[in-house]
Structures are given as structure tokens and as C-alpha cells.
Scaffold this active site. Structure first.
Site, PDB file in Angstrom:
ATOM      1  N   SER A 189       0.849  -1.192   0.000  1.00 14.50           N
ATOM      2  CA  SER A 189       0.000   0.000   0.000  1.00 14.50           C
ATOM      3  C   SER A 189       0.887   1.247   0.000  1.00 14.50           C
ATOM      4  O   SER A 189       1.697   1.419  -0.912  1.00 14.50           O
ATOM      5  CB  SER A 189      -0.959  -0.041   1.186  1.00 14.50           C
ATOM      6  OG  SER A 189      -1.994   0.892   1.039  1.00 14.50           O
ATOM      7  N   GLU A 317      -8.994  -5.155  -4.598  1.00 17.91           N
ATOM      8  CA  GLU A 317      -8.375  -4.165  -3.722  1.00 17.91           C
ATOM      9  C   GLU A 317      -9.417  -3.296  -3.001  1.00 17.91           C
ATOM     10  O   GLU A 317      -9.345  -3.076  -1.794  1.00 17.91           O
ATOM     11  CB  GLU A 317      -7.445  -3.253  -4.536  1.00 17.91           C
ATOM     12  CG  GLU A 317      -6.220  -3.934  -5.129  1.00 17.91           C
ATOM     13  CD  GLU A 317      -5.076  -4.048  -4.133  1.00 17.91           C
ATOM     14  OE1 GLU A 317      -5.259  -3.701  -2.947  1.00 17.91           O
ATOM     15  OE2 GLU A 317      -3.988  -4.497  -4.561  1.00 17.91           O
ATOM     16  N   HIS A 413      -7.720  -5.643  -0.343  1.00 18.43           N
ATOM     17  CA  HIS A 413      -6.529  -4.894   0.035  1.00 18.43           C
ATOM     18  C   HIS A 413      -6.047  -5.340   1.412  1.00 18.43           C
ATOM     19  O   HIS A 413      -6.820  -5.427   2.365  1.00 18.43           O
ATOM     20  CB  HIS A 413      -6.867  -3.407   0.065  1.00 18.43           C
ATOM     21  CG  HIS A 413      -5.692  -2.508   0.224  1.00 18.43           C
ATOM     22  ND1 HIS A 413      -4.710  -2.394  -0.733  1.00 18.43           N
ATOM     23  CD2 HIS A 413      -5.331  -1.664   1.227  1.00 18.43           C
ATOM     24  CE1 HIS A 413      -3.809  -1.511  -0.343  1.00 18.43           C
ATOM     25  NE2 HIS A 413      -4.155  -1.062   0.851  1.00 18.43           N
TER      26      HIS A 413
END
Length: 524
Positions: A189, A317, A413
Site C-alpha cells: 500500500s 483491492e 486490500h
């Protein structure tokens, strides 16, 4: 009298570094050293300054506890007491200076606003033990402390902290049994975005040999945009964004001011564009100095051509982020259209997405375009730019659906973090795996850990490099396989897009904005 606890007590272990002697402990089959300063505390006269190397110490310094995280707002993770924010942690199979094991340096995520290396999901014991590597994690300045554009201060202080941590690894890791010539940076990330930024930073050249960028956060700011957001944060406190006015403000108060601006960001779409829509308050700034150009441009120009790259993303995600926003399964046609209008590539991006996914519901369109804009296409384009310039990149996608929370999040995610570290039963991402780790999660985690550590050791994760003809990708699903890149429709929609620094669209008055000041370059 019997001991109050039947738990075995960790055995102390000493390491001698150039700064002084550290006392760590032997836990879970590895030696662990926590809270090691790699730079001076960035407070007082050093507030908002480039990091300075940590001073040495006399005697033996305890290294059992994590250092305090950098200041962060109401969503802070962990204890924020103390100002020794810039510390590192090391897990090593054996602190033998002659061992020269490959080194893996983790950069945590958290949207450049929250996070700390001391979270249980980042425990490096299993990765170090099973992969026979040395694992390093560290804290860096985040939020306004690390990334706000402040007059009189260098830009990208959080990235400069990361460079300082890598310099500490270069100079010190040999004492822990690591090889300073075989360093791999890896992050997810905002940590993946940081890895991408390091590939483009001249000051990071030579500090690592390989890089793993997981779910690269694709937001990079122009100085004008960063300065305008910083001015808004300072105005929460009735101040201007200058070192003179902000250096005496309590760091926690400044972090809370950033939270207040974040909460209002969706109201400023006309001013700040997609970053307002996505509530991105801070990001690396393409300042022309510490970060001369975006990572994609840097790699296209040949930067890091000798660096082996492993890059990828999860399939779904956006799904976790939609859950956190209260939108999972609730997206209206109007909300889907807004997402397409704001983040789809090109002037006709919304139409092209609808043509590319003709059967998609509003939820599916919203999820796909947001996943593509924020993480999937920035990751893929990083691999493509590296390959096109003559570098070697290996690409993966995680498609295995998370069984936790009733399986509603898919391959969302953050799911890759517990799988890569092997920490399936601890930390926040453990809720994605479920109350007790499933056998398939253990098997998948073993595969991913083996690939990541093998890549750190010799640059080969176990599948062919990506190229423009075959686009071979390791897909981590219920049955892992190597196949063509799966998200072909999205790839084609974004193939001509350039990930440029995000601009300031207008000043609060509606006029075209101009920067009020220029950032001070970091000290050389």
C-alpha cells in the site's frame, strides 16, 4: 515456590554494533532486537528537518521493546508516547557477522498517515526463520510530520527517513548476520508506494538490490497540491504551514488537524480532484529534488535498471475500503458514475469502462475503477516501465478469497500482508483469514513466503519475468498458477495512461493556484 508463569522466558542475546552493544532476546527460534535508533529523534531543533544519524551509547542498550510510532491522529495504532520515533527492529536466525544472509527491509503502509512497525502482523520471526533471511522493520514520519509541504523544511521527510533506515542497514546489518550487498526492500500500500519512490530517489541508489512493491499506492503530489493541503491543515490551528509557526505545535495536535482536513476532503473535489474523492491527505511530493520525477517516469528513464523487481496486487483491492466507507454492496448508479468520472483514465474513461464491463453492476464498476486507479494499474505500470527500460520484473496477483467476515471481501486490500509474513492469527489482517487459520491459508502463505524469500536470496521468485508479449503472471488463487495477466480489460483501458503527479485544480477562490513558497532542499 512455583513460578507465577509457566511461559519460557526469552533468552538474552548481545550484538555489538559501531554505535554500541544491544541486548535483544531469542524468541520463536530467532534473535530479536527492537527499538534500535537509526536517526536522532526529529523533535526540538530537528523538527521537520531531514533525519540525522543516531548517536552512539555507552554500556549495553536494551532492545526488547518497539520504539514509539510517529505521531498520528485518532486512528493511531499503538502507544504514541515518546519522541524516539525513528527506530528499527531486526529478526535474525543467528547474529553471526560471518553469516551474510539476505536482508529483507519492510516498509509499512497506512496511507502515509497511520501505522507503525510494531504491529503484530509485521512480526518478522516466521519469515526470518523459515526463509533463513534477516528481516528489518522500522518507523518513519507519516502525516504532516513526514509529508506536509512546509516552508523552511525539506519535502518528503518520511521518504528521507526511509533512506536513513536503509543507510543504517548498509552500515550495521552485518553485525546481525545480514549481507549489506543483498538487501531487498518490500512494502504494501503506502509502503509499496514508498518502495516505488525509493526506486526513483537518487539518494537511495545503491542501498538495495531488489524491491518488492505490493499494491502500490499510486498517489504522488505536485508541490502546488501538497502546499495547498498543508495550508489547510495549518489553518485548522490558525497558523501558516511554516517551520516557524508549526515547530512548537504538539505533534499529536497537528496529526488531529490532518484528520479534520481528511474528514472534509470529499467536499473539495473541484479543488483537489481525485485525492479529495479518495480522501488522500498526504503522499510523496514530486519536488524535483529528493524525488525528481514519478517512479513510473524514473523507471522508464532507466533508473533502477539493475534492480530486480517483484510487483503485484490483490484482485479485489477496493472491497475492504468500500466496507470501511459503508458502501460495500450499497453503491448507487450515481456513485458509480462519480467514481468513473473522477478516476477513470481519459476524457471518455467512464464510457470506455462501461463498454469494457457491459454486464457490471454499479457496485462492480465502482469497485473495479477504484481498484484500478488506486493500486492495480499503478502496480502493473511499474512492472511495465521497468521491463520496457531493460529491467527485470516479476508480476503476481492474489485472487484467493479471504474466508473471514463471511467471505464478503474476496481478495481484498491487505490480504497479502498476513500471507507474506505468515502471521495468520494475529493483528488486524487476521480477521480476513478467520478465527482459526484454514489449511489452504497456511499452504498459500508457505508458497508466498518461499517466493518472497527466494527472490530476496537470488532474484528468482519461481516464475518467469514479465514481458510485453506473454505477460506471464503468478496468480495466487485456490490453485496457484502462472498465466497471462488476468485483468486484461483494465490493462487495455489504462495502457496509454500516464501516472503523473496529481495537480492542484484551483485555489479556494476558484482561480488557478500558484505555490506560496518552495520547499527547502534537504541538507547534503
Amino acid at each position: 515456590m512455583a513460578s507465577a508463569s509457566s511461559e519460557p522466558q526469552p533468552q538474552p542475546v548481545l550484538v555489538h554494533t559501531t554505535a554500541g552493544t544491544l541486548r535483544g532476546s531469542r524468541e520463536d527460534g530467532v534473535a530479536v532486537f527492537r527499538g534500535i535508533p537509526f536517526a536522532e529523534p526529529p523533535v526540538g531543533a530537528l523538527r521537520f528537518a531531514a533525519p540525522r544519524p543516531a548517536k552512539g551509547w555507552d554500556g549495553v542498550r536494551p532492545a526488547r521493546d518497539f520504539g514509539p510510532p510517529a505521531p498520528q491522529g485518532m486512528d493511531a495504532a499503538g502507544d504514541t508516547q515518546g519522541d524516539d520515533w525513528l527506530t528499527a527492529n531486526v529478526w535474525t536466525p543467528e547474529p553471526d557477522p560471518g553469516a551474510r544472509r539476505a536482508v529483507m527491509v519492510w516498509i509499512h503502509g497506512g496511507a502515509y498517515m497511520i501505522g507503525t512497525s510494531g504491529l503484530p502482523e509485521y512480526d518478522g520471526a516466521r519469515l526470518a526463520r523459515d526463509g533463513d533471511v534477516v528481516v528489518v522493520t522500522f518507523n518513519y514520519r507519516i502525516g504532516a510530520e513526514g509529508f506536509a509541504q512546509i516552508e523552511g523544511a525539506p519535502a518528503n521527510r518520511g521518504l528521507l527517513d526511509q533512506v536513513a533506515a536503509l543507510e543504517w542497514v548498509r552500515d550495521t546489518i552485518g553485525a546481525f548476520g545480514g549481507d549489506p550487498d543483498r538487501v531487498t526492500v518490500f512494502g504494501q500500500s503506502a509502503g509499496g508506494g514508498s518502495v516505488a519512490a525509493l526506486l526513483a530517489m537518487p539518494s537511495a541508489t545503491g542501498l538495495f538490490r531488489r524491491a518488492v512493491a505490493q499494491s502500490v499506492q499510486g498517489t504522488f503530489f505536485t508541490p502546488e497540491l501538497a502546499a495547498d493541503i498543508a495550508a489547510e491543515c495549518a489553518s485548522e490551528l490558525g497558523l501558516r504551514p511554516t517551520v516557524t509557526e508549526l515547530s512548537t505545535v504538539d505533534p499529536q495536535l497537528l496529526a488531529i488537524a490532518g484528520d479534520a482536513v481528511t474528514a472534509r476532503l470529499p467536499e473539495s473535489v473541484d479543488r483537489w480532484g481525485p485525492v479529495a474523492y479518495r480522501s488522500v491527505t498526504f503522499a510523496p511530493v514530486v519536488d524535483g529534488d529528493a524525488l525528481p520525477v514519478t517512479p513510473w517516469q524514473a523507471l522508464a528513464d532507466g533508473a533502477g535498471r539493475g534492480i530486480d523487481l517483484l510487483v503485484g496486487h490483490t484482485r479485489d483491492e477496493q472491497r475492504l475500503l468500500s466496507l470501511l466507507d459503508g458502501l460495500l454492496g450499497q453503491v448507487t448508479e450515481e456513485q458509480a458514475e462519480q467514481a468513473l468520472r473522477l478516476v477513470a483514465p481519459g476524457p471518455d474513461g467512464a464510457r470506455r469502462y462501461r463498454d469494457g464491463f457491459p454486464a457490471a453492476s454499479p457496485n462492480e464498476l465502482h469497485e473495479t475503477v477504484n481498484s484500478d486507479w488506486a493500486f492495480r494499474m499503478p502496480s502493473l505500470h511499474l512492472a511495465q516501465a521497468h521491463h520496457d527500460a531493460g529491467g527485470r520484473a516479476h508480476v503476481y496477483e492474489l485472487t484467493w478469497p479471504a474466508p473471514g467476515l463471511g467471505g464478503i471481501l474476496g481478495a481484498c486490500h491487505g490480504l497479502d500482508v498476513p500471507l507474506v509474513f505468515g502471521n495468520l492469527d494475529r493483528g488486524q489482517p487476521a480477521t480476513l483469514i478467520g478465527d482459526s487459520p484454514y489449511p489452504e491459508a497456511e499452504a498459500l502463505s508457505a508458497r508466498m513466503r518461499a517466493a518472497w524469500t527466494r527472490f530476496a536470496v537470488d532474484g528468482d521468485p519461481g516464475w518467469p519475468a514479465y514481458d510485453a508479449e506473454h505477460r506471464l503472471t503468478q496468480v495466487y488463487g485456490a490453485q496457484p498458477e502462472v498465466t497471462r495477466y488476468p485483468e486484461e480489460t483494465s490493462r487495455l483501458l489504462w495502457q496509454h495512461h500516464t501516472f503523473a503527479p496529481l495537480p492542484l485544480l484551483s485555489s479556494p477562490s476558484g482561480s488557478t493556484a500558484r505555490p506560496a513558497f518552495e520547499p527547502t532542499p534537504p541538507a547534503r
